[in-house]
Design a protein around this motif. Structure first.
Motif, PDB file in Angstrom:
ATOM      1  N   MET A 164       0.811  -1.267   0.111  1.00  0.00           N
ATOM      2  CA  MET A 164       0.124   0.184  -0.142  1.00  0.00           C
ATOM      3  C   MET A 164       0.755   1.296  -0.072  1.00  0.00           C
ATOM      4  O   MET A 164       0.464   2.444  -0.840  1.00  0.00           O
ATOM      5  CB  MET A 164      -0.843  -0.062   1.223  1.00  0.00           C
ATOM      6  CG  MET A 164      -1.803   1.168   1.311  1.00  0.00           C
ATOM      7  SD  MET A 164      -2.913   1.095   2.732  1.00  0.00           S
ATOM      8  CE  MET A 164      -3.882  -0.383   2.539  1.00  0.00           C
ATOM      9  N   LEU A 165       1.759   1.390   0.839  1.00  0.00           N
ATOM     10  CA  LEU A 165       2.919   2.367   0.733  1.00  0.00           C
ATOM     11  C   LEU A 165       3.485   2.415  -0.412  1.00  0.00           C
ATOM     12  O   LEU A 165       3.620   3.707  -1.042  1.00  0.00           O
ATOM     13  CB  LEU A 165       3.832   2.312   1.989  1.00  0.00           C
ATOM     14  CG  LEU A 165       3.207   2.316   3.464  1.00  0.00           C
ATOM     15  CD1 LEU A 165       4.234   1.972   4.455  1.00  0.00           C
ATOM     16  CD2 LEU A 165       2.435   3.758   3.682  1.00  0.00           C
ATOM     17  N   ILE A 166       4.143   1.524  -1.119  1.00  0.00           N
ATOM     18  CA  ILE A 166       4.726   1.595  -2.260  1.00  0.00           C
ATOM     19  C   ILE A 166       3.736   2.078  -3.325  1.00  0.00           C
ATOM     20  O   ILE A 166       4.045   2.935  -4.140  1.00  0.00           O
ATOM     21  CB  ILE A 166       5.501   0.349  -2.628  1.00  0.00           C
ATOM     22  CG1 ILE A 166       6.320   0.060  -1.622  1.00  0.00           C
ATOM     23  CG2 ILE A 166       5.946   0.598  -4.095  1.00  0.00           C
ATOM     24  CD1 ILE A 166       7.034  -1.370  -1.646  1.00  0.00           C
ATOM     25  N   SER A 167       2.650   1.480  -3.428  1.00  0.00           N
ATOM     26  CA  SER A 167       1.549   1.609  -4.328  1.00  0.00           C
ATOM     27  C   SER A 167       1.101   3.216  -4.330  1.00  0.00           C
ATOM     28  O   SER A 167       1.007   3.901  -5.314  1.00  0.00           O
ATOM     29  CB  SER A 167       0.725   0.865  -4.396  1.00  0.00           C
ATOM     30  OG  SER A 167       0.722  -0.554  -4.676  1.00  0.00           O
ATOM     31  N   LEU A 168       0.757   3.676  -3.220  1.00  0.00           N
ATOM     32  CA  LEU A 168       0.373   5.203  -3.008  1.00  0.00           C
ATOM     33  C   LEU A 168       1.555   5.963  -3.652  1.00  0.00           C
ATOM     34  O   LEU A 168       1.264   7.224  -4.053  1.00  0.00           O
ATOM     35  CB  LEU A 168      -0.034   5.483  -1.437  1.00  0.00           C
ATOM     36  CG  LEU A 168      -1.218   4.813  -1.031  1.00  0.00           C
ATOM     37  CD1 LEU A 168      -1.386   4.942   0.339  1.00  0.00           C
ATOM     38  CD2 LEU A 168      -2.367   5.462  -1.633  1.00  0.00           C
ATOM     39  N   GLY A 169       2.921   5.682  -3.068  1.00  0.00           N
ATOM     40  CA  GLY A 169       3.777   6.752  -3.400  1.00  0.00           C
ATOM     41  C   GLY A 169       4.035   6.491  -5.091  1.00  0.00           C
ATOM     42  O   GLY A 169       4.196   7.568  -5.689  1.00  0.00           O
ATOM     43  N   VAL A 170       3.950   5.393  -5.590  1.00  0.00           N
ATOM     44  CA  VAL A 170       3.938   5.252  -7.146  1.00  0.00           C
ATOM     45  C   VAL A 170       3.113   6.065  -7.767  1.00  0.00           C
ATOM     46  O   VAL A 170       3.097   6.588  -8.762  1.00  0.00           O
ATOM     47  CB  VAL A 170       4.089   3.761  -7.594  1.00  0.00           C
ATOM     48  CG1 VAL A 170       4.179   3.586  -9.113  1.00  0.00           C
ATOM     49  CG2 VAL A 170       5.400   2.894  -6.849  1.00  0.00           C
ATOM     50  N   VAL A 171       1.680   5.776  -7.398  1.00  0.00           N
ATOM     51  CA  VAL A 171       0.358   6.475  -7.967  1.00  0.00           C
ATOM     52  C   VAL A 171       0.449   8.055  -7.816  1.00  0.00           C
ATOM     53  O   VAL A 171      -0.038   8.752  -8.819  1.00  0.00           O
ATOM     54  CB  VAL A 171      -0.580   5.899  -7.298  1.00  0.00           C
ATOM     55  CG1 VAL A 171      -1.903   6.624  -7.789  1.00  0.00           C
ATOM     56  CG2 VAL A 171      -0.932   4.220  -7.962  1.00  0.00           C
ATOM     57  N   THR A 172       1.047   8.461  -6.570  1.00  0.00           N
ATOM     58  CA  THR A 172       1.050   9.856  -6.391  1.00  0.00           C
ATOM     59  C   THR A 172       2.115  10.654  -7.283  1.00  0.00           C
ATOM     60  O   THR A 172       2.020  11.363  -7.803  1.00  0.00           O
ATOM     61  CB  THR A 172       1.504  10.166  -4.857  1.00  0.00           C
ATOM     62  OG1 THR A 172       0.432   9.279  -4.078  1.00  0.00           O
ATOM     63  CG2 THR A 172       1.602  11.670  -4.623  1.00  0.00           C
ATOM     64  N   LEU A 173       3.109   9.755  -7.557  1.00  0.00           N
ATOM     65  CA  LEU A 173       4.517  10.320  -8.309  1.00  0.00           C
ATOM     66  C   LEU A 173       4.153  10.128  -9.670  1.00  0.00           C
ATOM     67  O   LEU A 173       4.147  11.210 -10.325  1.00  0.00           O
ATOM     68  CB  LEU A 173       5.469   9.266  -8.169  1.00  0.00           C
ATOM     69  CG  LEU A 173       6.912   9.746  -9.065  1.00  0.00           C
ATOM     70  CD1 LEU A 173       7.344  11.219  -8.617  1.00  0.00           C
ATOM     71  CD2 LEU A 173       7.947   8.866  -8.832  1.00  0.00           C
TER      72      LEU A 173
ATOM     73  N   ALA B 185      -7.369   1.070 -10.347  1.00  0.00           N
ATOM     74  CA  ALA B 185      -6.186   0.063 -10.206  1.00  0.00           C
ATOM     75  C   ALA B 185      -5.694   0.104  -8.938  1.00  0.00           C
ATOM     76  O   ALA B 185      -5.529  -1.342  -8.437  1.00  0.00           O
ATOM     77  CB  ALA B 185      -5.164   0.309 -11.477  1.00  0.00           C
ATOM     78  N   LEU B 186      -5.460   0.911  -8.247  1.00  0.00           N
ATOM     79  CA  LEU B 186      -4.927   0.974  -7.042  1.00  0.00           C
ATOM     80  C   LEU B 186      -5.693   0.208  -5.851  1.00  0.00           C
ATOM     81  O   LEU B 186      -5.658  -0.625  -5.246  1.00  0.00           O
ATOM     82  CB  LEU B 186      -4.506   2.438  -6.459  1.00  0.00           C
ATOM     83  CG  LEU B 186      -3.986   2.398  -4.973  1.00  0.00           C
ATOM     84  CD1 LEU B 186      -2.664   1.683  -5.035  1.00  0.00           C
ATOM     85  CD2 LEU B 186      -3.721   3.864  -4.529  1.00  0.00           C
ATOM     86  N   LEU B 187      -7.107   0.652  -6.269  1.00  0.00           N
ATOM     87  CA  LEU B 187      -8.248   0.009  -5.294  1.00  0.00           C
ATOM     88  C   LEU B 187      -8.506  -1.320  -5.355  1.00  0.00           C
ATOM     89  O   LEU B 187      -8.590  -2.164  -4.480  1.00  0.00           O
ATOM     90  CB  LEU B 187      -9.451   0.702  -5.412  1.00  0.00           C
ATOM     91  CG  LEU B 187      -9.684   2.195  -4.923  1.00  0.00           C
ATOM     92  CD1 LEU B 187     -10.845   2.983  -5.380  1.00  0.00           C
ATOM     93  CD2 LEU B 187      -9.360   2.419  -3.496  1.00  0.00           C
ATOM     94  N   ILE B 188      -8.294  -1.569  -6.685  1.00  0.00           N
ATOM     95  CA  ILE B 188      -8.477  -3.317  -7.020  1.00  0.00           C
ATOM     96  C   ILE B 188      -7.331  -4.254  -6.482  1.00  0.00           C
ATOM     97  O   ILE B 188      -7.574  -5.163  -6.027  1.00  0.00           O
ATOM     98  CB  ILE B 188      -8.510  -3.484  -8.765  1.00  0.00           C
ATOM     99  CG1 ILE B 188      -9.826  -2.914  -9.121  1.00  0.00           C
ATOM    100  CG2 ILE B 188      -8.332  -4.915  -9.044  1.00  0.00           C
ATOM    101  CD1 ILE B 188     -10.083  -2.945 -10.614  1.00  0.00           C
ATOM    102  N   ALA B 189      -6.223  -3.336  -6.622  1.00  0.00           N
ATOM    103  CA  ALA B 189      -4.978  -4.196  -6.125  1.00  0.00           C
ATOM    104  C   ALA B 189      -4.965  -4.213  -4.526  1.00  0.00           C
ATOM    105  O   ALA B 189      -4.687  -5.297  -4.050  1.00  0.00           O
ATOM    106  CB  ALA B 189      -3.732  -3.151  -6.610  1.00  0.00           C
ATOM    107  N   LEU B 190      -5.442  -3.023  -3.916  1.00  0.00           N
ATOM    108  CA  LEU B 190      -5.563  -3.342  -2.401  1.00  0.00           C
ATOM    109  C   LEU B 190      -6.715  -4.041  -2.042  1.00  0.00           C
ATOM    110  O   LEU B 190      -6.739  -4.705  -0.839  1.00  0.00           O
ATOM    111  CB  LEU B 190      -5.695  -1.708  -1.861  1.00  0.00           C
ATOM    112  CG  LEU B 190      -4.718  -0.957  -2.033  1.00  0.00           C
ATOM    113  CD1 LEU B 190      -5.160   0.443  -1.360  1.00  0.00           C
ATOM    114  CD2 LEU B 190      -3.550  -1.204  -1.423  1.00  0.00           C
TER     115      LEU B 190
END
Length: 460
Positions: A56-65, A178-183
Motif C-alpha cells: 500500500m505504501l509503495i503503491s500510494l507512492g508510485v501512483v502519487t508520483l 487500479a490501486l483500489l482493485i490491487a488493495l
C-alpha cells in the motif's frame, strides 16, 4: 519430511482407555487445530498484513508520483501553448502564418475593458461579451473540464488559453481504480500464498507434534526419529529426545527407590503382623486387634506403592474361581463395620488378592469419609456377564472440583495417600472391568467396580 513414528510395543491405539481414563496422548495425534488458533494461519495473516501495508505504501507512492508527473506534463503543455500564442501576439511578424488553434482550441483575446475581442471557433459565443471566468484556473465549458492560464498579448490585451483535461482526469481515475482493485485483491492472494507457504514450511513441525502426541509415558519413552535435514525441527526433536532420556532415567530412579522402600518395609511388617496375630489369639485384647488392623493398613499401603512402582503392565493376575463368601470374609476382617448387601452365595472368577485389594481400598476410603459413627455399605450384584461391587458411605461425598482427577495417583479428597482409588481402577482394568465414582443423590459417595462375570455352565 519426517518419517512416520513407530508405535511402542504393546501401545494402545490413540483414544483408548486404560482403567477408565484416557491415556496421556489419547486422541491428540489425530486432533485438528482450529484454523483461527493455527500457527500457520497466524503466520499467513501476519505476512499478509505486513505485505499489504508495504504494498500500500509503495503503491500510494508510485501512483502519487505518476499522477504528479502527469499533472506536471499537462501544465507544461498548457504553458507551452500559452507562451507560443502570446509570443505570436507580442512579437511583430512572429505570428504570421500561424493559427490560434484548431476547431477544438480554447483561446480568447480579452481587451483592457474585460470584453472578449476574439475567440477560437468553439468559444465564438463569448465574442463581444464580458469575460466570464475571472481568475479561475479550471472551468467547465459544456461537458468538458478545461484548465486555463493567461498571458499578456502585447498591445492586444490579455490572452486566455485553455486545454481540455478530460484525458488527464480519465487517466487519474484509472490509476486510482487500479490501486483500489490491487488493495482489495492483494490481501486475499497474499493470505492464500502465505497459507500454502506456511503449510509447506511448517510441515516438519506438524510432524514433530504428531510424533510427540504418540508418546505414552506409562508404556514407553522411546525417542523420536529425527529428520534428515538439520533445521529447527531437528533441533526441537533432539531436545525432546534428550528430555525423554532424562525423564526415563528419573522414572527408573524413582521406581528403584520406591521398590527399595517397599522392600525394606515389607519384612518388618510381615513379622509385626504375625506377632500381633499370635498376641490377638492369646489375649483377645481390643488394643492388639486395633494394632493388627493398623498393620494390615500399612501392608495394603505398601502393596499400593509396589503396584505403582512396577506399573500395570508388569503385574500378572493369578486367576481363581472363588466363592463370593470367601471374599466377604476377607473384607469383613479387613474393614470392620461394613454392611454387606446383595447375594454373596455365588462364585467370582478373579485374582483374589488383587480384587480384595481393590475393594478393600474402596471400603477403607468410605470408612475414613463416613467416620466411626457413619455407615459403609457394600452391595454385590452378579449376572452371567458382569459382577458389580457398589460401595456407598454416609460421608460428605466427593469434592466436585476434583472430578475424574480423584482416580489419579496422590490425588485425595479425604486426607489419604491418594493411591487407593488409582490402584483400584488399575486392578479393575486388569480384570477387564471398570471403576467409576460419584456422589449419591441421597448423600455420600458411591463407587461402582465392575468385572466380567464367569459365565460358567453346569459342566464348567
Amino acid at each position: 519430511m519426517l518419517p512416520p513414528a513407530r508405535p511402542a510395543p504393546n501401545a494402545p491405539a490413540a483414544g483408548s482407555r486404560r482403567g477408565g481414563a484416557l491415556t496421556p496422548g489419547a486422541g491428540l495425534s489425530s486432533a485438528r487445530v482450529a484454523w483461527r488458533h493455527s500457527l500457520r494461519f497466524r503466520l499467513a495473516a501476519t505476512y499478509s498484513l505486513l505485505a499489504l501495508a508495504l504494498i500500500m505504501l509503495i503503491s500510494l507512492g508510485v501512483v502519487t508520483l505518476l499522477l504528479s508527473q502527469m499533472d506536471q506534463q499537462f501544465n507544461d503543455r498548457l504553458n507551452d501553448r500559452a507562451d507560443t500564442l502570446a509570443e505570436a501576439f507580442s512579437t511583430s511578424g512572429a505570428g504570421l502564418g500561424k493559427t490560434a488553434g484548431g476547431a477544438n482550441a480554447y483561446t480568447m483575446l480579452i481587451d483592457d475593458d474585460g470584453t472578449v475581442k476574439a475567440a477560437s471557433p468553439i468559444l465564438r459565443n463569448f465574442v463581444r461579451a464580458p469575460y466570464p471566468y475571472g481568475d479561475q484556473s479550471r472551468v467547465n465549458i459544456g461537458d468538458t473540464s478545461v484548465r486555463a492560464v493567461k498571458r499578456k498579448a502585447g498591445d492586444f490585451g490579455m490572452l486566455w488559453v485553455g486545454l481540455p483535461e478530460d484525458d488527464l482526469l480519465a487517466a487519474r481515475q484509472s490509476a486510482v481504480s487500479a490501486l483500489l482493485i490491487a488493495l482489495i485483491s492483494t490481501p486475499l492472494i497474499l493470505l492464500l500464498v502465505g497459507w500454502w507457504v506456511g503449510r509447506r514450511a511448517l510441515s516438519g513441525l506438524q510432524g514433530a507434534a504428531n510424533l510427540a502426541d504418540q508418546i505414552d509415558p506409562t508404556l514407553s519413552l522411546a525417542t523420536l526419529p529425527l529428520p534428515a535435514r538439520e533445521d529447527e525441527v531437528h533441533r526441537l526433536l533432539s531436545a525432546i529426545n534428550r528430555l525423554l532420556v532424562r525423564i526415563e532415567a528419573g522414572q527408573a530412579r524413582e521406581k528403584q527407590l520406591l521398590g527399595q522402600i517397599v522392600h525394606e518395609l515389607g519384612a518388618p511388617l510381615t513379622v509385626l503382623k504375625a506377632s500381633l496375630r499370635r498376641a490377638e489369639e492369646r489375649t483377645d485384647d481390643p488394643e492388639v486387634r486395633r494394632a493388627a488392623l493398623v498393620a494390615d493398613e500399612l501392608t495394603f499401603t505398601t502393596q499400593d506403592l509396589m503396584q505403582l512402582a512396577r506399573g500395570q503392565l508388569e503385574l500378572k493376575l493369578a486367576w481363581h474361581y472363588i466363592p463370593a463368601r470367601t471374599l466377604q470374609e476377607r473384607l469383613e476382617r479387613l474393614v470392620p463395620g461394613t454392611t454387606f448387601e446383595g447375594d454373596w452365595r455365588g462364585g467370582i472368577l478373579c485374582d483374589p488378592d488383587r480384587l480384595t485389594q481393590a475393594v478393600r481400598n474402596l471400603l477403607a476410603n468410605a470408612r475414613r469419609a463416613a467416620g466411626a459413627d457413619g455407615s459403609v455399605t457394600l452391595t454385590l450384584d452378579e449376572t452371567a456377564d458382569k459382577v458389580t461391587f457398589t460401595v456407598r458411605d454416609s460421608g460428605p461425598g466427593l469434592p466436585p472440583e476434583l472430578g475424574e482427577r480423584i482416580f489419579e495417583p496422590f490425588i485425595s479428597g479425604a486426607g489419604s495417600s491418594g493411591l487407593g482409588l488409582s490402584v483400584s481402577r488399575q486392578i479393575a482394568a486388569m480384570h477387564g472391568g471398570s471403576l467409576s465414582g460419584g456422589n449419591h443423590p441421597q448423600g455420600g459417595a458411591e463407587f461402582v467396580l465392575s468385572i466380567p462375570g464367569a459365565a460358567l455352565g453346569d459342566e464348567d
